[in-house]
Design a protein around this motif. Structure first.
Motif, mmCIF file in Angstrom:
data_model
loop_
_atom_site.group_PDB
_atom_site.id
_atom_site.type_symbol
_atom_site.label_atom_id
_atom_site.label_comp_id
_atom_site.label_asym_id
_atom_site.label_seq_id
_atom_site.Cartn_x
_atom_site.Cartn_y
_atom_site.Cartn_z
ATOM 1 N N GLY A 22 22.631 5.285 -37.003
ATOM 2 C CA GLY A 22 22.105 5.724 -35.585
ATOM 3 C C GLY A 22 21.090 5.047 -34.912
ATOM 4 N N LYS A 23 20.630 3.642 -35.337
ATOM 5 C CA LYS A 23 19.363 3.227 -34.908
ATOM 6 C C LYS A 23 19.485 3.129 -33.191
ATOM 7 C CE LYS A 23 20.549 -1.592 -35.071
ATOM 8 N NZ LYS A 23 19.820 -3.090 -35.592
ATOM 9 N N THR A 24 20.446 2.906 -32.746
ATOM 10 C CA THR A 24 20.528 2.670 -31.138
ATOM 11 C C THR A 24 20.064 3.983 -30.601
ATOM 12 O OG1 THR A 24 22.393 0.838 -31.218
ATOM 13 C CG2 THR A 24 22.026 2.116 -29.127
ATOM 14 N N GLY A 25 20.966 5.158 -30.785
ATOM 15 C CA GLY A 25 20.424 6.288 -30.258
ATOM 16 C C GLY A 25 18.907 6.922 -30.655
ATOM 17 N N LEU A 26 18.648 6.696 -31.887
ATOM 18 C CA LEU A 26 17.357 7.217 -32.266
ATOM 19 C C LEU A 26 16.144 6.182 -31.361
ATOM 20 C CD1 LEU A 26 17.837 7.765 -35.817
ATOM 21 C CD2 LEU A 26 17.860 9.270 -34.127
ATOM 22 N N SER A 27 16.467 4.910 -31.266
ATOM 23 C CA SER A 27 15.573 4.225 -30.393
ATOM 24 C C SER A 27 15.349 4.534 -28.984
ATOM 25 C CB SER A 27 16.166 2.631 -30.583
ATOM 26 O OG SER A 27 15.963 2.021 -31.852
ATOM 27 N N LEU A 28 16.588 5.171 -28.370
ATOM 28 C CA LEU A 28 16.434 5.787 -27.261
ATOM 29 C C LEU A 28 15.732 6.822 -27.044
ATOM 30 C CD1 LEU A 28 20.181 4.933 -25.773
ATOM 31 C CD2 LEU A 28 18.183 3.484 -25.430
ATOM 32 N N LEU A 29 15.966 7.614 -28.102
ATOM 33 C CA LEU A 29 15.100 8.887 -28.130
ATOM 34 C C LEU A 29 13.866 8.699 -28.298
ATOM 35 C CD1 LEU A 29 17.515 10.843 -30.507
ATOM 36 C CD2 LEU A 29 16.803 11.695 -28.374
#
Length: 348
Positions: A22-29
Motif C-alpha cells: 500500500g505504499k502509493t496510497g499511504l504516501s498520498l495520505l
C-alpha cells in the motif's frame, strides 16, 4: 494532471493499509495536498488510520467504492503497488463503479487502463483515466551531462525497496524551502509523479533510455534551482531492481542520502539476500556513483533511518547506534525532521 487540486479523492487500497503493497496510497495520505475523503479497504473498515499507520489523517475507511460515494469523491486513485504492477482481479468492480459514478481514475500500475474499451465506454465528458506509468517521448541515451550543472543534486538510495526514499526526498525538499533555498523535488515513481504532477515513472522506461530520461529531467531544471532532490528507486542490493543505476548515471549526484529500515537484516521478499553492514553499503554506493573515479567523488553524507515500526525511545536509540556505526548524521526525517540531513548536504 496533478492531484494537488481541489478535487476530492478516494483511494482504492484493499489489503494495503496494513499489508506490504500500500505504499502509493499511504504516501498520498501523508503528503497529498488535495482532500482525501475516503479509503477503500475491506480489511480495515471503521478502524482508525492513525492507530493503524501512525499517519495523522482522519480519513474514514470504508468497504467499497459504493460505500465511499456518500463522501462525494471526484477522483479514484489506485493506491497499491503490487509485485509486477498488475491489477488484482477484485479491484475491477470498484473501478467500474467509480467511472459509472462520474469519477476520474488515476492508475499507477503497469497495467494500462485508458485503452480498455469497456472502461472507456463508461467515461462521460470531463472524466479521464490517467495511466501514470507511461514512457516520456523523445528520449535519448544518457551522456553524463548533468555533471555540468551548478546545482547540488541529491539522490536518495537504499538498502531495499519501499523504505522511505521518496519521503526522505520530499522532507528534504520542504526543509530546504523553509530555509530559503531554491529547491525542487524530481519524481521518478508513480506516487511521486501523482504528488508532483510531473516527473518520470522510471520503471516504465526502456532500459537503454532510463539514464537518458533522468538526465533529460535533471537538465530541464538544473539551472533554475540551488538543490535538486531526485527521488530514489529500488536498491543495488535488490536482485530484481534495475532503476538505481540509471538514476545515479542520469542525475550525476553530488551527494547521496542512504535510506534504511532500522533493524532490517535481509531484503524483503528475498530473505536469502542479506543486507551487509551500513558501512559496507555506503562504500558500495560511493564506489558505484564515482565509477572508480570516472565521475569524481560522490559521498553518502547522511542516513535516513525508517523507524516507523519502533516506539520513540527505541527509535532514538537506533538513530544513535546508526550514527555511531557509520560516523554519519542520521535521522528519521518523517518522524524527527530532515534538518540534520540538510545540514550534512550543505556542508559537503
Amino acid at each position: 494532471m496533478r492531484l494537488l487540486l481541489n478535487q476530492k479523492i478516494a483511494i482504492l487500497l484493499h489489503e494495503g493499509i496494513t499489508g506490504t503493497q500500500g505504499k502509493t496510497g499511504l504516501s498520498l495520505l501523508r503528503y497529498c495536498q488535495a482532500p482525501i475523503v475516503a479509503l477503500i479497504d475491506r480489511q480495515c473498515v471503521g478502524k482508525s488510520l492513525l492507530e493503524l499507520t501512525g499517519i495523522k489523517n482522519n480519513v474514514p475507511i470504508v468497504s467499497s467504492l459504493t460505500a465511499a460515494l456518500k463522501y462525494k469523491p471526484e477522483v479514484l486513485v489506485i493506491g497499491i503497488a503490487p509485485k509486477g504492477g498488475a491489477l488484482p482481479d477484485d479491484y475491477w468492480e470498484d473501478i467500474k463503479n467509480a467511472l459509472q459514478a462520474g469519477m476520474s481514475l488515476v492508475n499507477g500500475l503497469h497495467t494500462p487502463l485508458a485503452n480498455i474499451p469497456e472502461l472507456n465506454a463508461l467515461l462521460k465528458p470531463g472524466q479521464l483515466i490517467w495511466d501514470v506509468r507511461q514512457e516520456p517521448a523523445n528520449l535519448g541515451v544518457g551522456s553524463g551531462l548533468a555533471r555540468t550543472l551548478p546545482c547540488r543534486r541529491v539522490l536518495t538510495v537504499g538498502t531495499d525497496m519501499a523504505i522511505g526514499k521518496m519521503s526522505t526526498s520530499l522532507e528534504l525538499h520542504w526543509e530546504s524551502q523553509r530555509r530559503g533555498w531554491r529547491s525542487q523535488f524530481l519524481a521518478t515513481g508513480q506516487a511521486g509523479v501523482m504528488l508532483a504532477g510531473e516527473g518520470i515513472p522510471l520503471d516504465a522506461v526502456r532500459v537503454d533510455f532510463a539514464a537518458g530520461a533522468v538526465e533529460q529531467m535533471v537538465m530541464g531544471c538544473g539551472n533554475d534551482y540551488d538543490i535538486l532532490y531526485i527521488e530514489g528507486q529500488g536498491s543495488l542490493l535488490h536482485p530484481g531492481s534495475t532503476a538505481t543505476l540509471p538514476l545515479i548515471r542520469g542525475s550525476q549526484p553530488t551527494q547521496l542520502i542512504l535510506a534504511h529500515r532500522a533493524g532490517q537484516a535481509q531484503v524483503r521478499n528475498h530473505p536469502h539476500v542479506v543486507i551487509p553492514s551500513l558501512s559496507k553499503v555506503i562504500r558500495l554506493y560511493e564506489s558505484v556513483a564515482s565509477a572508480a573515479g570516472a565521475f569524481g567523488d560522490v559521498p553518502v553524507v547522511g542516513i535516513a533511518l525508517n523507524t516507523a515500526h519502533l516506539d520513540e525511545f527505541t527509535a532514538q536509540d537506533a538513530i544513535a547506534q546508526t550514527t555511531a556505526e557509520t560516523g554519519l548524521p542520521c535521522s528519521d526525517p518523517v518522524r524527527f525532521g530532515a534538518g540534520i540531513l540538510l545540514d550534512a548536504i550543505m556542508n559537503n
